[in-house]
Design a protein around this motif. Structure first.
Motif, short mmCIF file in Angstrom:
data_model
loop_
_atom_site.label_atom_id
_atom_site.label_comp_id
_atom_site.label_asym_id
_atom_site.label_seq_id
_atom_site.Cartn_x
_atom_site.Cartn_y
_atom_site.Cartn_z
N GLY A 98 68.60 39.87 15.86
CA GLY A 98 70.05 39.77 15.92
C GLY A 98 70.64 41.00 16.60
O GLY A 98 71.55 40.91 17.43
N TYR A 99 70.09 42.14 16.27
CA TYR A 99 70.54 43.41 16.85
C TYR A 99 70.38 43.40 18.36
O TYR A 99 71.23 43.89 19.11
CB TYR A 99 69.73 44.52 16.20
CG TYR A 99 69.98 45.91 16.71
CD1 TYR A 99 68.95 46.62 17.34
CD2 TYR A 99 71.20 46.54 16.55
CE1 TYR A 99 69.15 47.89 17.80
CE2 TYR A 99 71.40 47.82 17.01
CZ TYR A 99 70.37 48.49 17.64
OH TYR A 99 70.55 49.75 18.10
N GLU A 100 69.29 42.81 18.81
CA GLU A 100 68.99 42.71 20.24
C GLU A 100 70.12 41.99 20.97
O GLU A 100 70.47 42.35 22.09
CB GLU A 100 67.72 41.87 20.43
CG GLU A 100 66.56 42.59 21.03
CD GLU A 100 65.33 41.70 21.04
OE1 GLU A 100 64.36 42.09 20.40
OE2 GLU A 100 65.38 40.65 21.70
N VAL A 101 70.64 40.95 20.33
CA VAL A 101 71.69 40.15 20.94
C VAL A 101 72.98 40.96 21.03
O VAL A 101 73.69 40.90 22.03
CB VAL A 101 71.93 38.86 20.12
CG1 VAL A 101 73.12 38.10 20.67
CG2 VAL A 101 70.69 37.99 20.13
N VAL A 102 73.24 41.71 19.98
CA VAL A 102 74.50 42.44 19.90
C VAL A 102 74.56 43.61 20.88
O VAL A 102 75.58 43.85 21.52
CB VAL A 102 74.71 42.96 18.46
CG1 VAL A 102 75.85 43.93 18.39
CG2 VAL A 102 74.95 41.79 17.52
#
Lengths: 270, 202
Positions: A98-102
């Motif tokens: 999820g962090y990667e997307v953000v």
């Protein structure tokens, strides 16, 4: 006198930069079409030894006996390992995905550089403890360059333009250098594989780590910062290191234990 | 003041010498072999006619076909079984090499799909009559340097890879630890069973 030293320093920097750019352009590509380049030796003359008598121990590595790693509390370690494995797949992996997307990759690399820069004292002092003065100097120089040119450490011009590499040293390695044995293998929750020596190392590094000072703000702040750092690193690594090791293994616990131990030995040797 | 100037001049000369570089590498046969292996592999990964999801199986098969001959699978399997190898019958040995090859194939060929755009730097090569070690650095897109060493063995002039060491972790040693741990606690048949299971899953 001071002015002379100043001029020397400036010309040294200029020379270094010049040399670096010469090296950078000089390497031939083996296949022009690929955008993956195979570079032979980066411009430096290779060391080719045909006489390997002194290298015997490394070469004739037909040591068909396994070195069993001390592991008196293996059942406990295995349990923790299973816990860590599940925690990775069900908790940390979704989080870093999820962090990667953000946050885009460039920003995440910046964050990594920032934390690496902040934690310079850990590497610097351990270099000194091990008598690696050149390494300590490199780290000091990196700190100065990255904090200024690198905009508070988010960028890494020291590596890019000055070829100053990170000196990956920690207290566990220092202890290893002083011939301290690893002691039994320990698997820590969340932290993963370790051993007695490296655990002492981790504790020792807490004293050297500037992040520890965050406890003045909040007792959990250092842990939080480190957890954030961990997630950030994982997102850059994309979990490849851990997953590729574990998925290929007949016995994942041993695979990780062995890989950890071999990797630490290598780090101590260099 | 003059002394300081001399030191200054000396350091200037030293730095000037740093300009003089040689970019040629006298690679031995083993180093050439490793380069060829990597070249072949990359060509397949880069081949536009093999690109895309649908061609995944075909790409992997081709890759495996190209790379497989350059590895001495029997030697790798033998070393990873360690001291348990000598007690095995010829049939068992053959079976083990097959299973081991399958294990490696599933493990590594799948991973190569994610590899693209990285640089490979050849650092040094050491060679004697029978053994060779080729040290390289794989540089990822995120500028991370991974030390990859290839250990090669010469069988009457023909060089083959028998071990790959990534960041100090030798493949053969890693498997040997795993296999030994299984064999200490249970039987050889159980190990074979586990390997079969793993091979099927791949």
């Amino acid at each position: 006198m001071a002015r002379l030293v100043f001029y020397m320093f400036i010309s040294a920097l200029i020379m270094y930069t010049f040399t670096v750019s010469t090296y950078a352009d000089g390497a031939p590509a083996s296949q022009g079409q690929n955008d993956t380049t195979i570079i032979t030796n980066n411009g430096k003359k290779p060391v080719e030894e045909t006489d390997v008598e002194d290298e015997e121990s490394e070469f004739v590595d037909v040591e068909l006996e396994t070195v069993f790693i001390q592991d008196p509390v293996q059942p406990y370690n295995r349990a923790i390992f299973t816990f860590n494995d599940k925690a990775y797949y069900y908790f940390f992996r979704p989080i870093y995905k999820g962090y990667e997307v953000v946050l885009p990759e460039k920003a995440r690399l910046g964050v990594r550089n920032f934390f690496t820069n902040v934690r310079t004292p850990v590497r610097l002092f351990n270099c000194l403890f091990q008598g690696k003065f050149k390494g300590a100097g490199t780290e000091a120089l990196r700190l100065v360059i990255n904090s200024t040119l690198g905009v508070a450490g988010f960028s890494d011009p020291a590596k890019k333009y000055f070829e100053l590499d990170i000196q990956d040293e920690d207290f566990g390695q220092t202890l290893g250098r002083y011939k301290m044995g690893t002691g039994p293998h320990i698997e820590w929750p969340f932290l993963g594989p370790s051993n007695v020596r490296d655990t002492i190392g981790l504790v020792g590094d807490i004293a050297l780590d500037p992040i520890t000072l965050l406890f003045l703000v909040n007792p959990f702040a250092p842990t939080g910062a480190k957890a954030f750092m961990g997630v950030n690193d994982l997102s850059i690594d994309k979990g490849d290191t851990y997953e590729s090791l574990v998925e290929k293994a007949i016995d994942p616990y041993i695979a990780v234990q062995d890989a950890y131990t071999q990797n630490r030995s290598k780090k101590i040797r260099e | 003041m003059k002394r300081k100037r001399n030191i200054f001049n000396l350091s200037m000369i030293v730095f000037f010498i740093m300009f003089v570089t040689s970019t040629c590498l006298l690679a031995g046969e083993a180093g050439d072999l490793v380069k060829q292996t990597i070249d072949k592999g990359l060509n397949i990964l880069k081949d536009p006619s093999l690109a895309g999801e649908e061609k995944l199986a075909e790409r992997r098969e081709k890759l495996w076909k190209e790379i497989r001959p350059l590895f001495d699978m029997e030697e790798m399997a033998k070393r990873s079984l360690g001291r348990y190898w000598k007690d095995r019958t010829p049939e068992e040995r053959e079976e083990f090499v097959e299973l081991f090859t399958e294990l490696l194939k599933n493990a590594y060929v799948g991973k190569t799909d994610t590899y693209s755009g990285e640089k490979i730097i050849f650092l040094r090569e050491r060679q004697d009559a029978k053994y060779s070690k080729v040290q390289t650095n794989f540089i990822t897109k995120t500028a991370k340097e991974i030390a990859v060493d290839f250990s090669l063995l010469s069988n009457s002039g023909e060089w083959k890879i028998y071990d790959v060491t990534i960041e100090g972790v030798s493949l053969v040693n890693n498997y040997r630890s795993q296999f030994s741990n299984v064999l200490v606690k249970s039987s050889y048949e159980e190990l074979v069973e586990k390997m079969r299971e793993k091979g099927l899953k791949g």
